[in-house]
Design an enzyme around this catalytic site. Structure first.
Site, PDB file in Angstrom:
ATOM      1  N   SER A 239     -99.321  17.290 -57.850  1.00 46.27           N
ATOM      2  CA  SER A 239     -98.063  17.243 -58.591  1.00 46.27           C
ATOM      3  C   SER A 239     -96.933  16.851 -57.640  1.00 46.27           C
ATOM      4  O   SER A 239     -96.971  15.779 -57.050  1.00 46.27           O
ATOM      5  CB  SER A 239     -97.812  18.586 -59.281  1.00 46.27           C
ATOM      6  OG  SER A 239     -96.749  18.487 -60.206  1.00 46.27           O
ATOM      7  N   GLU A 354    -103.080  15.885 -68.805  1.00 48.42           N
ATOM      8  CA  GLU A 354    -101.978  16.352 -67.961  1.00 48.42           C
ATOM      9  C   GLU A 354    -100.842  16.997 -68.761  1.00 48.42           C
ATOM     10  O   GLU A 354    -100.388  18.097 -68.475  1.00 48.42           O
ATOM     11  CB  GLU A 354    -101.399  15.180 -67.157  1.00 48.42           C
ATOM     12  CG  GLU A 354    -102.344  14.539 -66.159  1.00 48.42           C
ATOM     13  CD  GLU A 354    -102.305  15.189 -64.797  1.00 48.42           C
ATOM     14  OE1 GLU A 354    -101.681  16.252 -64.647  1.00 48.42           O
ATOM     15  OE2 GLU A 354    -102.931  14.635 -63.877  1.00 48.42           O
ATOM     16  N   HIS A 461    -102.642  19.557 -66.547  1.00 47.16           N
ATOM     17  CA  HIS A 461    -102.008  19.441 -65.238  1.00 47.16           C
ATOM     18  C   HIS A 461    -102.316  20.682 -64.410  1.00 47.16           C
ATOM     19  O   HIS A 461    -102.189  21.812 -64.886  1.00 47.16           O
ATOM     20  CB  HIS A 461    -100.493  19.303 -65.442  1.00 47.16           C
ATOM     21  CG  HIS A 461     -99.726  18.953 -64.212  1.00 47.16           C
ATOM     22  ND1 HIS A 461     -99.820  17.740 -63.582  1.00 47.16           N
ATOM     23  CD2 HIS A 461     -98.813  19.670 -63.490  1.00 47.16           C
ATOM     24  CE1 HIS A 461     -99.009  17.703 -62.548  1.00 47.16           C
ATOM     25  NE2 HIS A 461     -98.389  18.867 -62.456  1.00 47.16           N
TER      26      HIS A 461
END
Length: 551
Positions: A239, A354, A461
């Site tokens: 990320s 995600e 995610h």
């Protein structure tokens, strides 16, 4: 071609505010580090020497002084090591300075404080600016020779949250790597640009990226004493940590500090603001905090450096890297497309679902996604007009999904993560060996947020993190099934073999094909064993999004 809003969605910064979410669970505070005052002096550097043991706890001599770690079975741990001076007082919003040397043996058995942030599912609340610490994990008994691959982990959290001590890399260490996890300045303290804060070369901002580079220089100087090879360093992150890896990949100031790079879900922000734009945001911040009414830049800077940490956290807005002219001289996407980056082997990948994590994060603020508000949700997610949102909605019809929330999750996943990652893979593969992946375990445990009725997180995610690390702080501990444990072992083997050799393929795991624009072959992480994948572009509607942004 859709309007400019879609172009901003695909190429512009993502600001999801992970560190500013309200109403979510907050992890328990971790133990504080050993006080610096007990072992820090102005003495000169200690000459590095081979490691030795005192009882069962190893002692290592670094350039700043000796450290006593702790033996924990198969791993020797050295925690809370200062790699730069505390960025406090006059050092706030300045490049990191060298750490002080110490005499005697400094205990390295507790984590150092992590950088200021409000509490969230992604980071424990902290007010300590004395936070530039790293941790070293080495295979037991390996503290001689300096031949092991080194992996430096950069944590995620929207550049506003997270800490090094959330990630226990014991599995990677057991596979023969020395792993380093680092803190770096976050939020406005890490990324505020303001004319009053300009360095002598005219740049401001990107202090968090400078911290990461200071940590990498520490690794170059000291990691051999922990058994690691400074010539074989891999940086990896997820990320915002993945975005950080990309930033270091294209930063001229980071050249030579690492030999390989792994980017996990870091493709969401390939266009960075100019210094002028970033400094305008910084001036707005200074005005908000009452520091912009000064008669001279030096007074504005002094006022900013006196601000309480709590005030900074409350008033900071969206943050991120800017093109400061020193750390970053151009946008990430531009550098990758032109080949102006460190040509080291790269692993890059995303997760199949995600955006579903962000659907769950936003629901308390926006309400559930419904058939009635689906187009409006697309417009707000993508910052596009109603007419443009209608075009997207027609391409992602609700009848094709189990729920409106999953439909919006597909829109966000494809536009913000998957297709930009594919563009990156194409660009990277023109210049350097590139290995692409998609994490596809639809039943991965959700470790950060509670269940949402009628909603599946899928391969959301950050869901791959638990397959690479033991997550020390998790509000919702999940247990991997036997098949998921097999996938976890394979992923760890890929990561460490890539760090060792520059190719992830290794005995005992399926071959991982190298990516090329022609074949677009990548590997799909599904339990129990990874599989080859060639349909990524079609699955994520990348042709549609390429047409939308006119490329």
């Amino acid at each position: 071609m859709l309007g400019t809003g879609i172009g901003r969605l695909v190429g512009g910064p993502l600001r999801v505010g992970l560190g500013r979410r309200t109403g979510g669970p907050v992890a328990a505070a971790l133990a504080a580090a050993v006080a610096l005052a007990s072992c820090t002096t102005a003495a000169g550097p200690t000459t590095p020497a081979p490691a030795k043991s005192q009882g069962s706890n190893p002692i290592v001599a670094t350039a700043d002084g000796r450290l006593r770690g702790q033996a924990t079975g198969t791993v020797d741990e050295f925690l809370g090591i200062p790699y730069a001076a505390p960025p406090v007082g006059p050092l706030r919003w300045r490049p990191p300075q060298p750490a002080a040397h110490w005499t005697g043996v400094r205990p390295a058995t507790q984590f150092g404080p992590h950088c200021p942030q409000t509490g969230s599912p992604f980071g424990v609340a902290s007010m300590s600016e004395n936070c530039l610490f790293l941790n070293v994990y080495a295979p037991a008994g390996s503290l001689r020779g300096g031949s092991l691959p080194v992996m430096v982990w950069i944590h995620g959290g929207d550049l506003t949250a997270g800490e090094s001590n959330d990630y226990n890399p014991a599995g990677l260490v057991r596979d023969g790597a020395v792993v380093v996890t680092i803190n770096y300045r976050l939020g406005a303290l890490g990324f505020l640009a303001d004319p009053a804060l300009k360095s002598p070369n005219g740049s401001s901002g990107d202090y968090g990226l400078m911290d990461q580079q200071a940590a990498l220089r520490w690794v170059q100087q000291n990691i051999r004493q922990f058994g690691g090879d400074p010539r074989n360093v891999t940086i990896f992150g997820e990320s915002a940590g993945g975005l950080s890896v990309l930033s270091q990949l294209v930063s001229p100031a980071a050249r030579g500090l690492f030999a390989k790079a792994i980017i996990e879900s870091g493709s969401y922000s390939l266009l960075q603001p100019s210094l002028v734009t970033a400094e305008a945001s910084g001036e707005a911040f200074a005005a908000k905090t009452g520091c912009a009414s000064q008669t001279a830049a030096s007074q504005t800077a002094a006022c900013l450096r006196r601000l309480p940490v709590q005030t900074i956290l409350e008033d900071q807005g969206a943050v991120g890297p800017d093109i400061d002219g020193t750390v970053l001289t151009q946008s990430i996407g531009t550098a990758l497309a032109t080949g102006d980056f460190s040509h080291v082997p790269v692993i890059d990948g995303t997760n199949h679902d995600e955006w579903r994590l962000f659907i769950a994060i936003f629901e308390p603020l926006t309400g559930p996604v419904t058939a009635a508000n689906y187009q409006n949700m697309i417009a707000s997610t993508a910052s596009v007009s109603p007419a443009e949102a209608a075009v997207v909605a027609a391409h992602y019809p609700l009848r094709s999904f189990a729920s409106p929330a999953e439909a919006l999750g597909a829109v966000g996943t494809d536009a913000i993560f998957a297709c930009p990652a594919l563009t990156m893979d194409r660009d990277l593969s023109r210049f350097t060996p590139t290995f692409a992946y998609e994490f596809n375990d639809e039943h991965a445990p959700e470790r950060f947020l509670p269940p949402v009725s009628g909603f599946s997180y899928g391969a959301a995610h950050a869901s791959e993190l638990q397959y690479l690390f033991h997550l020390n702080e998790s509000e919702f501990p999940g247990t991997l099934t036997q098949q998921q444990q097999r996938l976890s072992a394979a992923m760890q083997r890929y990561w460490t073999n890539f760090a060792r050799s520059g190719s992830p393929s290794a005995p005992g795991v399926p071959p991982w094909p190298q990516f090329s624009s022609g074949g677009q072959r990548m590997i799909s992480f599904v339990p129990p064993a990874p599989q080859a994948e060639t349909g990524f572009a079609a699955e994520h509607q990348c042709g549609f999004w390429a047409a939308a942004r006119g490329s």
